[in-house]
Scaffold this active site. Structure first.
Site, short mmCIF file in Angstrom:
data_model
loop_
_atom_site.label_atom_id
_atom_site.label_comp_id
_atom_site.label_asym_id
_atom_site.label_seq_id
_atom_site.Cartn_x
_atom_site.Cartn_y
_atom_site.Cartn_z
N GLU A 28 8.95 -4.04 11.01
CA GLU A 28 9.37 -2.75 10.47
C GLU A 28 9.78 -1.81 11.59
O GLU A 28 9.04 -1.60 12.55
CB GLU A 28 8.25 -2.11 9.64
N LYS A 66 -0.95 -9.50 3.31
CA LYS A 66 -0.25 -8.95 4.47
C LYS A 66 -1.18 -8.02 5.23
O LYS A 66 -1.83 -7.16 4.63
CB LYS A 66 1.02 -8.20 4.06
N GLU A 73 -1.62 -5.63 9.00
CA GLU A 73 -0.86 -4.93 10.03
C GLU A 73 -1.59 -5.01 11.37
O GLU A 73 -2.78 -4.67 11.45
CB GLU A 73 -0.70 -3.45 9.66
N ASP A 112 -0.72 -6.31 0.00
CA ASP A 112 -1.16 -5.62 1.21
C ASP A 112 -2.68 -5.53 1.26
O ASP A 112 -3.34 -5.27 0.23
CB ASP A 112 -0.60 -4.19 1.24
N ASP A 125 0.83 -1.21 0.00
CA ASP A 125 0.00 0.00 0.00
C ASP A 125 0.87 1.26 0.00
O ASP A 125 0.35 2.37 -0.11
CB ASP A 125 -1.01 0.00 1.15
N SER A 126 2.18 1.06 0.06
CA SER A 126 3.11 2.16 -0.18
C SER A 126 2.90 2.80 -1.54
O SER A 126 3.35 3.93 -1.79
CB SER A 126 4.56 1.66 -0.06
#
Length: 264
Positions: free
Chosen positions: A181, A112, A114, A84, A45-46
């Site tokens: 991270e 992925k 978070e 993501d 999602d960067s």
């Protein structure tokens, strides 16, 4: 390059063989990475920041990730492809399953997400329904407004212990990869040692099983900010393929990240 699966990564962890990974967003760069045998790619999602020009990752949608996942899969048919799950796309286990299915149909091998142990039920539901999961701990960019910025996580003992417990809980729930991270190298080493699943680090020292970089940072083309833990490999080589090869070589040798590219 042969088709890469989670079994390869587990075997590499057991053998002590480190591996390099990168974000990717389109077919052309995915093909470049495949030509250098990059085993794992992440449609991150960067993309909200490096492609869409946003200030953070929050505006990214499931449809955005699905589109870029299809593009990357077209260019790299053999990598293990992670996608993501964007902000608020997995607020409930049921919502997570619905959105993860869209990403898997787009070509992802794994999603992925978070967060900590509050995701245990979500991870269980996903893995029980044949959706592999990478659990992202430490600095989770979707929580930037909770953290008050992009800050190192797990520096004090209580928070470090909590992160270890979260990692173990998520592994027990079925997570097949853990991504750390911006955590202290000592904590990353501790988590890597106690987990059976592969651990990928970014800004977490060189002790994890794998490393990941945002593609734009690796090539030194990020518009505004280069994190301390990133390195411009293109500047050293003058050629994108050679830059990828050098990054992979240094990760496998354990020389990247070095002290200059370790933030904690």
């Amino acid at each position: 390059m042969k088709k890469i699966t989670i079994n390869d990564l587990i075997k590499w962890k057991q053998e002590g063989r480190k591996f390099a990974t990168s974000t990717a967003y389109d077919a052309s760069f995915a093909q470049l990475f495949e030509s250098q045998e990059m085993p794992v790619l992440l449609v991150g999602d960067s993309l909200g920041m490096v492609l869409q020009g946003k200030n953070d990752t929050l505006p990214v949608t499931v449809e955005d990730i699905a589109y870029h996942t299809r593009c990357v899969r077209a260019g790299s048919p053999n990598c293990l492809l992670m996608a993501d799950m964007p902000f608020m796309s997995y607020a409930t286990p049921e919502q997570a399953c619905e959105n993860a299915a869209q990403l898997m149909r787009a070509g992802a091998n794994m999603v992925k997400i978070e967060g900590g142990d509050w995701l245990v039920d979500t991870v269980k539901m996903l893995t029980e329904r044949a959706v592999p999961v990478c659990a992202h701990l430490g600095l989770t960019p979707q929580s930037v407004n909770i953290f008050g910025g992009y800050k190192v996580q797990g520096r004090d003992q209580e928070k470090a212990d909590r992160m270890v417990k979260d990692a173990l809980a998520l592994q027990a729930a079925g997570a097949q990869i853990v991504l750390l991270e911006c955590v202290p190298a000592e904590l990353a080493a501790r988590i890597t040692q106690v987990l059976d699943v592969p651990v990928i680090g970014i800004g977490a020292g060189n002790v994890t099983d794998g490393q990941i970089l945002v593609m734009h940072d690796m090539f030194g083309i990020s518009a505004n900010y280069m994190p301390k833990f990133s390195k411009n490999f293109l500047a050293e080589t003058g050629d994108m393929r050679k830059a990828v090869a050098l990054y992979m070589e240094q990760v496998q040798a354990g020389t990247f990240p070095d002290e200059a590219h370790t933030i904690a």
